[in-house]
Design a protein around this motif. Structure first.
Motif, PDB file in Angstrom:
ATOM      1  N   GLU A 164       6.867   0.828   5.501  1.00  0.00           N
ATOM      2  CA  GLU A 164       5.838   1.357   4.503  1.00  0.00           C
ATOM      3  C   GLU A 164       6.445   0.687   3.203  1.00  0.00           C
ATOM      4  O   GLU A 164       5.473   0.426   2.394  1.00  0.00           O
ATOM      5  N   ALA A 165       7.583   0.293   3.067  1.00  0.00           N
ATOM      6  CA  ALA A 165       7.860  -0.012   1.885  1.00  0.00           C
ATOM      7  C   ALA A 165       7.912  -1.694   1.438  1.00  0.00           C
ATOM      8  O   ALA A 165       8.315  -2.253   0.772  1.00  0.00           O
ATOM      9  N   ARG A 166       7.738  -2.391   2.865  1.00  0.00           N
ATOM     10  CA  ARG A 166       8.002  -3.857   2.903  1.00  0.00           C
ATOM     11  C   ARG A 166       6.853  -4.521   2.258  1.00  0.00           C
ATOM     12  O   ARG A 166       5.439  -4.273   2.707  1.00  0.00           O
ATOM     13  N   VAL A 167       7.365  -5.464   1.413  1.00  0.00           N
ATOM     14  CA  VAL A 167       6.273  -6.206   0.723  1.00  0.00           C
ATOM     15  C   VAL A 167       6.942  -7.584   0.519  1.00  0.00           C
ATOM     16  O   VAL A 167       7.931  -7.758   0.238  1.00  0.00           O
ATOM     17  N   GLU A 168       6.166  -8.643   1.181  1.00  0.00           N
ATOM     18  CA  GLU A 168       6.571 -10.137   0.811  1.00  0.00           C
ATOM     19  C   GLU A 168       5.753 -10.828  -0.048  1.00  0.00           C
ATOM     20  O   GLU A 168       4.505 -10.627   0.048  1.00  0.00           O
ATOM     21  N   ARG A 169       6.356 -11.796  -0.563  1.00  0.00           N
ATOM     22  CA  ARG A 169       5.495 -12.578  -1.636  1.00  0.00           C
ATOM     23  C   ARG A 169       5.082 -13.877  -1.012  1.00  0.00           C
ATOM     24  O   ARG A 169       5.791 -14.614  -0.060  1.00  0.00           O
TER      25      ARG A 169
ATOM     26  N   GLU B 132      22.987  10.732  13.785  1.00  0.00           N
ATOM     27  CA  GLU B 132      23.118   9.289  14.463  1.00  0.00           C
ATOM     28  C   GLU B 132      23.121   9.288  15.985  1.00  0.00           C
ATOM     29  O   GLU B 132      22.327   8.443  16.453  1.00  0.00           O
ATOM     30  N   GLU B 133      23.533  10.291  16.645  1.00  0.00           N
ATOM     31  CA  GLU B 133      23.503  10.516  18.019  1.00  0.00           C
ATOM     32  C   GLU B 133      22.022  10.683  18.532  1.00  0.00           C
ATOM     33  O   GLU B 133      21.562  10.166  19.615  1.00  0.00           O
TER      34      GLU B 133
ATOM     35  N   LEU C 220      15.010   6.426  13.030  1.00  0.00           N
ATOM     36  CA  LEU C 220      13.471   6.462  12.867  1.00  0.00           C
ATOM     37  C   LEU C 220      12.932   6.771  11.655  1.00  0.00           C
ATOM     38  O   LEU C 220      12.058   5.872  11.289  1.00  0.00           O
ATOM     39  N   PHE C 221      13.346   7.398  10.883  1.00  0.00           N
ATOM     40  CA  PHE C 221      12.998   7.541   9.505  1.00  0.00           C
ATOM     41  C   PHE C 221      13.194   6.409   8.585  1.00  0.00           C
ATOM     42  O   PHE C 221      12.276   5.870   7.788  1.00  0.00           O
ATOM     43  N   ALA C 222      14.447   5.553   8.900  1.00  0.00           N
ATOM     44  CA  ALA C 222      14.622   4.301   8.156  1.00  0.00           C
ATOM     45  C   ALA C 222      13.570   3.250   8.696  1.00  0.00           C
ATOM     46  O   ALA C 222      12.965   2.444   7.829  1.00  0.00           O
TER      47      ALA C 222
END
Length: 161
Positions: A36-41, A21-22, A28-30
Motif C-alpha cells: 500500500e505504501a510503495r511509490v516509485e519515481r 513472529e511464530e 503479513l501486516f508488513a
C-alpha cells in the motif's frame, strides 16, 4: 522496583514478539503495508535531459487482467462465440502505466486539461503520444517488477528450512 517492572515488561514484550513472529502475523501486516505504501519515481530521460517524471504504485494481478481484457479485441466465430484476437500491446502498456500512476500525477499529467487541449489526447492516449515505444515498454516492465512479477522468492530455500 521500577527497574524490575521494566525488566518484566521487556520480557513480556519479548514473549509477545516471539508469538507474533511464530504466527507470521507481523509479516503479513508488513507485507500489506509495503504494497500500500510503495511509490516509485519514473523519470523520462533522453540524452541526459529529464523531460518529466511521475510516481507509480504496484498493481494487483486482477487489475493487470482487467486492462488486458479491455485491450484484447474479440471477434465472434460462426457459432457466435467470442474469440480473442491479438492484444493491442501499446494500448495495454499505456493503460497499465496510466493506472499505476499515482492519482496526483495522473491529474497533473495524463488528465490535465491543458495537455488535452494542446495534444488532443487524454488519459493513456497521452502516454502513447509522449513516450517512445522503447520507453513505453521500459516503464511497463518497471511497473510489472514493482508489482511482484520479477521477485525471487527463494521458495526452494524456504521449503528446505
Amino acid at each position: 522496583m521500577e527497574e524490575n517492572r521494566l525488566t518484566q515488561q521487556a520480557e513480556e514484550q519479548g514473549v509477545i514478539d516471539v508469538i507474533k513472529e511464530e504466527n507470521g502475523i507481523d509479516g503479513l501486516f508488513a507485507a500489506v503495508e509495503d504494497i500500500e505504501a510503495r511509490v516509485e519515481r519514473v523519470d523520462i530521460v533522453r540524452d541526459g535531459n529529464v523531460f518529466f517524471g511521475f510516481d507509480v504504485q504496484p498493481l494487483d494481478s486482477g487489475t493487470f487482467d482487467e486492462i488486458r481484457d479491455r485491450n484484447t479485441p474479440k471477434k465472434r466465430n460462426r457459432a457466435g462465440v467470442p474469440i480473442r484476437q491479438g492484444i493491442k500491446l501499446d494500448d495495454y502498456m499505456a493503460e497499465v502505466i496510466f493506472t499505476a500512476t499515482t492519482s496526483d500525477d495522473r491529474q497533473r499529467l495524463w488528465l490535465n486539461p491543458e495537455v488535452k487541449k494542446r495534444l488532443g489526447a487524454v488519459g493513456y492516449q497521452v502516454i502513447k503520444r509522449v513516450l517512445y515505444a522503447g520507453e513505453l515498454e521500459e516503464v511497463y516492465d518497471f511497473i510489472e517488477k514493482i508489482s511482484g512479477y520479477d521477485n525471487e522468492l527463494n521458495l526452494g530455500e524456504t521449503v528446505k528450512n
